[in-house]
Design an enzyme around this catalytic site. Sequence first.
Site, PDB file in Angstrom:
ATOM      1  N   ARG A   1       0.827  -1.214   0.000  1.00 21.88           N
ATOM      2  CA  ARG A   1       0.000   0.000   0.000  1.00 21.88           C
ATOM      3  C   ARG A   1       0.863   1.267   0.000  1.00 21.88           C
ATOM      4  O   ARG A   1       0.516   2.270  -0.638  1.00 21.88           O
ATOM      5  CB  ARG A   1      -0.926  -0.019   1.212  1.00 21.88           C
ATOM      6  CG  ARG A   1      -1.983   1.077   1.241  1.00 21.88           C
ATOM      7  CD  ARG A   1      -3.075   0.736   2.242  1.00 21.88           C
ATOM      8  NE  ARG A   1      -4.072   1.794   2.322  1.00 21.88           N
ATOM      9  CZ  ARG A   1      -4.192   2.640   3.348  1.00 21.88           C
ATOM     10  NH1 ARG A   1      -3.356   2.539   4.380  1.00 21.88           N
ATOM     11  NH2 ARG A   1      -5.116   3.573   3.351  1.00 21.88           N
TER      12      ARG A   1
ATOM     13  N   HIS B   1       0.365   4.257  -2.675  1.00 18.81           N
ATOM     14  CA  HIS B   1       0.059   5.629  -2.267  1.00 18.81           C
ATOM     15  C   HIS B   1       1.177   6.600  -2.643  1.00 18.81           C
ATOM     16  O   HIS B   1       0.936   7.802  -2.764  1.00 18.81           O
ATOM     17  CB  HIS B   1      -0.225   5.682  -0.764  1.00 18.81           C
ATOM     18  CG  HIS B   1      -1.597   5.203  -0.407  1.00 18.81           C
ATOM     19  ND1 HIS B   1      -2.406   5.848   0.493  1.00 18.81           N
ATOM     20  CD2 HIS B   1      -2.317   4.145  -0.855  1.00 18.81           C
ATOM     21  CE1 HIS B   1      -3.561   5.207   0.593  1.00 18.81           C
ATOM     22  NE2 HIS B   1      -3.525   4.159  -0.216  1.00 18.81           N
TER      23      HIS B   1
ATOM     24  N   GLY C   1       3.883  10.530  -9.046  1.00 18.80           N
ATOM     25  CA  GLY C   1       4.802   9.496  -9.497  1.00 18.80           C
ATOM     26  C   GLY C   1       5.527   8.782  -8.374  1.00 18.80           C
ATOM     27  O   GLY C   1       5.434   9.145  -7.198  1.00 18.80           O
TER      28      GLY C   1
ATOM     29  N   ASP D   1       8.243   8.439  -6.421  1.00 17.80           N
ATOM     30  CA  ASP D   1       9.413   9.248  -6.066  1.00 17.80           C
ATOM     31  C   ASP D   1       9.696   9.266  -4.572  1.00 17.80           C
ATOM     32  O   ASP D   1      10.491  10.077  -4.090  1.00 17.80           O
ATOM     33  CB  ASP D   1       9.235  10.683  -6.568  1.00 17.80           C
ATOM     34  CG  ASP D   1       7.983  11.362  -5.998  1.00 17.80           C
ATOM     35  OD1 ASP D   1       7.297  10.745  -5.149  1.00 17.80           O
ATOM     36  OD2 ASP D   1       7.696  12.506  -6.401  1.00 17.80           O
TER      37      ASP D   1
ATOM     38  N   SER E   1       7.945  10.370  -2.245  1.00 15.67           N
ATOM     39  CA  SER E   1       7.463  11.574  -1.559  1.00 15.67           C
ATOM     40  C   SER E   1       6.619  11.211  -0.340  1.00 15.67           C
ATOM     41  O   SER E   1       6.579  11.958   0.639  1.00 15.67           O
ATOM     42  CB  SER E   1       6.655  12.453  -2.511  1.00 15.67           C
ATOM     43  OG  SER E   1       5.523  11.762  -3.020  1.00 15.67           O
TER      44      SER E   1
ATOM     45  N   ASN F   1      -4.030   8.710   4.172  1.00 16.49           N
ATOM     46  CA  ASN F   1      -2.806   8.195   4.797  1.00 16.49           C
ATOM     47  C   ASN F   1      -2.777   8.319   6.318  1.00 16.49           C
ATOM     48  O   ASN F   1      -2.154   7.496   6.999  1.00 16.49           O
ATOM     49  CB  ASN F   1      -1.584   8.935   4.241  1.00 16.49           C
ATOM     50  CG  ASN F   1      -1.428   8.765   2.741  1.00 16.49           C
ATOM     51  OD1 ASN F   1      -1.937   7.816   2.150  1.00 16.49           O
ATOM     52  ND2 ASN F   1      -0.722   9.703   2.108  1.00 16.49           N
TER      53      ASN F   1
ATOM     54  N   HIS G   1      -6.060  -6.182  -2.613  1.00 18.03           N
ATOM     55  CA  HIS G   1      -6.864  -6.291  -1.398  1.00 18.03           C
ATOM     56  C   HIS G   1      -7.110  -7.744  -1.003  1.00 18.03           C
ATOM     57  O   HIS G   1      -7.900  -8.012  -0.103  1.00 18.03           O
ATOM     58  CB  HIS G   1      -8.203  -5.572  -1.572  1.00 18.03           C
ATOM     59  CG  HIS G   1      -8.085  -4.088  -1.460  1.00 18.03           C
ATOM     60  ND1 HIS G   1      -9.163  -3.228  -1.573  1.00 18.03           N
ATOM     61  CD2 HIS G   1      -7.011  -3.289  -1.258  1.00 18.03           C
ATOM     62  CE1 HIS G   1      -8.760  -1.977  -1.439  1.00 18.03           C
ATOM     63  NE2 HIS G   1      -7.444  -1.988  -1.251  1.00 18.03           N
ATOM     64  N   THR G   2      -6.424  -8.672  -1.649  1.00 20.07           N
ATOM     65  CA  THR G   2      -6.491 -10.060  -1.226  1.00 20.07           C
ATOM     66  C   THR G   2      -5.635 -10.307   0.017  1.00 20.07           C
ATOM     67  O   THR G   2      -5.647 -11.396   0.584  1.00 20.07           O
ATOM     68  CB  THR G   2      -6.051 -11.005  -2.371  1.00 20.07           C
ATOM     69  OG1 THR G   2      -6.440 -12.346  -2.038  1.00 20.07           O
ATOM     70  CG2 THR G   2      -4.555 -10.946  -2.613  1.00 20.07           C
TER      71      THR G   2
ATOM     72  N   ASP H   1      -9.835  -9.628   2.718  1.00 17.48           N
ATOM     73  CA  ASP H   1     -10.168 -10.924   2.133  1.00 17.48           C
ATOM     74  C   ASP H   1     -10.536 -11.846   3.292  1.00 17.48           C
ATOM     75  O   ASP H   1      -9.667 -12.336   4.008  1.00 17.48           O
ATOM     76  CB  ASP H   1      -8.968 -11.470   1.350  1.00 17.48           C
ATOM     77  CG  ASP H   1      -9.147 -12.900   0.875  1.00 17.48           C
ATOM     78  OD1 ASP H   1     -10.175 -13.518   1.182  1.00 17.48           O
ATOM     79  OD2 ASP H   1      -8.232 -13.412   0.197  1.00 17.48           O
TER      80      ASP H   1
ATOM     81  N   ASP I   1      -3.599 -14.527  -3.091  1.00 18.35           N
ATOM     82  CA  ASP I   1      -4.232 -15.438  -4.036  1.00 18.35           C
ATOM     83  C   ASP I   1      -5.367 -14.704  -4.750  1.00 18.35           C
ATOM     84  O   ASP I   1      -5.419 -13.476  -4.718  1.00 18.35           O
ATOM     85  CB  ASP I   1      -4.733 -16.694  -3.309  1.00 18.35           C
ATOM     86  CG  ASP I   1      -5.672 -16.369  -2.142  1.00 18.35           C
ATOM     87  OD1 ASP I   1      -6.214 -15.236  -2.102  1.00 18.35           O
ATOM     88  OD2 ASP I   1      -5.869 -17.237  -1.271  1.00 18.35           O
TER      89      ASP I   1
END
Length: 317
Positions: free
Chosen positions: A61, A65, A71, A73, A75, A93, A192-193, A237, A245
Site C-alpha cells: 500500500r 500511495h 509518481g 518518487d 514523496s 494516509n 486487497h487479497t 479478504d 491469491d
Amino acid sequence: MASLIYSFMLSTLILFGIQMAGAQLSSTFYSTSCPSALSTIKSAVTAAVSSEARMGASLLRLHFHDCFVNGCDASVLLDDTANFTGEKTALPNNNSLRGFEVIDNIKTTLEKNCPGVVSCADILTVAARDSVVALSGKSWTVPLGRRDSTTASLSAANTNIPGPNLDLSGLISSFSNKGFTAREMVALSGGHTIGSARCVVFRNRAHNETNIDASFATSLRSICPTSGGNNNLAALDVTTRDVFDNAYFTNLKSFKGLLHSDQELFKNGSADAIVNTYSANSATFFTDFGNAMVKMGNLSPLTGTNGQIRTNCRKTN
C-alpha cells in the site's frame, strides 16, 4: 553555415539520446553499484512479514500511495518541514499508512553497504514486490533506477488516491487519469487479497448497504458498531487474509467485498467479466497484477540527475 547547423543538430540529438537513455529504468541498475541491494531488501521484507503478516499489505500500500501522487518518487516517506507539509497526514494516509520503520531499516543497511546509491523510491518498489512474494504471491521483474523527490504534496495526496467509497465509474476514472485500463484497475484492486481495513472505512457498507452477504454483514457489525471502534480491523479478504491469491475475486462474487469500492467491481457492471476471469484463473490474475505493478512503478519516475538519492528516506539531503 550548413556545417554549423549540422553540428548543432547532431549535438542536440546526442544530448537527447543521453537524456532518453538516462530516463530508462533497468532491472540490472544496481548490479555493479550495489550488487547486494535486492537481496538486502528481500531479507528485510521477509523478516518483517514473517513477524507480522499484515506488514506485507502495508508495504504494498505504501508503494501504491506513493506512485499515485506525482509518481513513484518516495514523496510519501517525507516528514513535514518548514517548506512543505508532507503526505503522511493526508486523509487517505493519516493514522493508516504503515511500514515506514521497515523502509528506514532497509535504507540504513543499504547506506552502510552502498552509501548514496539506492533510492528510497526503488526500495519502496522492490519491497512491494517482495511483500507479495512473502505472502505466497508470484514474483515479477522490477525495473530500477528511480531517484527521490525533494518535496511532497499534501493536496495531491488528498485528491489523487482513489478512496474506499468510490463507485465503479469513479474507480475507472481515477485509474484512467494515471493511464490504467479498467482491467488493470481491477487487477490492482486484487491487492486487497491481503491486509485489513479500519472500521471507519467500511462502517456504512456493513450497516447500510444491501448488496452484501447477510452473514458477512453481521460479522462486520460485531467488529464495527454504529459508533466507536473506528480503528477496529477486518480482513479485506475474509477467506485467506494473509495469502496473496485470487480469493478476493471469489469473495466479490459472494458479495463479501469489505469496502464499498471493492464490491463495486462486481455489481452487474462492466467489471463483472474481469472479476469472473480472475476468480476462475489465478494464473491470469497473477500475470495481470505483476504487469500492472510494473506499469504503476513507471509512473513519472525521477531519473538521471533529477531529484536525489536521499540518505534518510524521511528527509531531503
